[in-house]
Design a protein around this motif. Structure first.
Motif, PDB file in Angstrom:
ATOM      1  N   LEU A  82      68.127   9.690 -29.563  1.00 56.87           N
ATOM      2  CA  LEU A  82      68.459   9.320 -28.179  1.00 56.87           C
ATOM      3  C   LEU A  82      70.236   9.762 -28.205  1.00 56.87           C
ATOM      4  N   HIS A  87      64.060  10.880 -23.058  1.00 59.93           N
ATOM      5  CA  HIS A  87      64.916   9.850 -23.376  1.00 59.93           C
ATOM      6  C   HIS A  87      64.027   8.335 -23.267  1.00 59.93           C
ATOM      7  N   LEU A 121      70.115  13.023 -26.832  1.00 65.37           N
ATOM      8  CA  LEU A 121      69.899  13.204 -25.486  1.00 65.37           C
ATOM      9  C   LEU A 121      70.725  12.698 -24.554  1.00 65.37           C
ATOM     10  N   ASP A 122      71.511  11.678 -24.993  1.00 64.68           N
ATOM     11  CA  ASP A 122      72.582  11.340 -24.025  1.00 64.68           C
ATOM     12  C   ASP A 122      73.536  12.184 -23.928  1.00 64.68           C
TER      13      ASP A 122
END
Length: 335
Positions: free
Chosen positions: A286, A59, A289-290
């Motif tokens: 992102l 991240h 990954l979040d």
């Protein structure tokens, strides 16, 4: 007087500690219910934080790529704007130079020189553009201007042509002065070399960071403008024919410069396209990954609510026991 026995003190201490533990547990369960995130990571991962560490590292790396892409997009946009304004100004000036040559009058040639000097100053200003306090065309030396000011550079050029015999020699001297390794590099360029490595944007994308005021398109631009600007200041006979020759050389140099600026703008456009794709890829990464991080840290809302209710019931029972114990201790004391 009969004091409280050791057993009563131990019991009270035990009940107090148990109550404190339950209150902490209630706070943790309440946090899980309200945020949906586990409160005890160590317990959730069984002491193994490797997967979370990998996610957070990825991240941070992707966030850095996204930031680099956004900064690059801004830099490229400003550079593209400068090239566009520069090219439009050169086209208008070149057309004015051709008109002055067609008329052939000294007055029109002098006016063309005046217009070239104004355009020369404008171009130097563009090449000294800064973004957030960082010079755009100075290579790795970003804390200052890329070039000396326009008046200083013209004075340096006057010295360079002071010993020439005629307009042809003067035009050649100006062209040589702006060539790599000439006076422009030694006296006027204040920046440094561009970064050696390309800027990595992630997802397999990278762009070069090699645009400086020493690029061929800018050398040609400044050389052509300088020829026209100094045409009325030739140190030799300063005849109308000499000025006309100098203006003609300037117009030809500017034609080459306009083509070079167009090529540079096309290359920047390709870089802008790569940056846009890299920025989109970083944003998508992102988001992925979040989601993975949320899934890893997500607390089961039903389990958290059930544990919260259970702990609250236990605390209520403990409070009842504590109250009874206190009353028994008081009765023993009064006896």
């Amino acid at each position: 007087m009969i004091g409280t026995g050791f057993g009563d003190q131990a019991s009270s201490l035990m009940l107090a500690r148990l109550g404190s533990s339950m209150r902490k547990d209630i706070a943790a369960r309440s946090q899980e219910v309200s945020t949906g995130v586990v409160s005890d990571r160590n317990a959730a991962f069984g002491g193994d934080h490797a997967r979370l560490a990998t996610l957070e590292s990825a991240h941070a790396r992707t966030q850095a790529h996204l930031q680099a892409a956004r900064e690059s997009a801004t830099r490229l946009e400003v550079t593209q704007l400068a090239l566009s304004e520069m090219g439009e100004g050169l086209s208008d000036l070149r057309n004015g130079l051709f008109l002055a040559l067609q008329s052939g009058t000294s007055n029109n040639l002098d006016q063309a020189s005046d217009a070239a000097r104004a355009q020369f100053s404008q171009v130097v200003g563009m090449l000294n553009t800064q973004i957030a306090g960082r010079s755009l065309f100075a290579g790795t030396r970003t804390d200052g201007p890329a070039l000396v000011d326009a008046d200083t550079m013209l004075e340096q050029l006057r010295d360079a042509i002071s010993g020439t015999a005629d307009s042809q020699d003067a035009a050649t001297a100006i062209a040589d002065w702006f060539a790599p390794g000439g006076g422009f590099d030694a006296e006027s360029y204040l920046g440094d070399n561009p970064p050696g490595a390309a800027l990595t944007l992630g997802a397999g994308y990278s762009i070069a960071q090699d645009t400086t005021a020493r690029d061929p398109a800018f050398r040609q631009t400044l050389a052509g403008l300088a020829m026209a600007a100094l045409a009325s200041e030739l140190p030799a006979s300063n005849s109308r024919e000499g000025r006309a020759h100098m203006v003609g050389a300037a117009a030809g140099t500017l034609s080459t410069a306009i083509e070079s600026l167009t090529g540079a703008a096309e290359a920047l456009g390709r870089d802008e396209a790569r940056v846009a794709v890299a920025e989109s890829a970083a944003q998508a990464e992102l988001a992925t990954l979040d989601r993975a991080r949320v899934a890893l840290l997500e607390a089961d809302p039903y389990e958290a609510a059930a544990r919260l209710e259970e702990t609250m019931s236990r605390l209520e029972a403990l409070l009842v026991i504590t109250a009874r114990s206190s009353r028994l201790s008081l009765t023993g004391y009064l006896r």
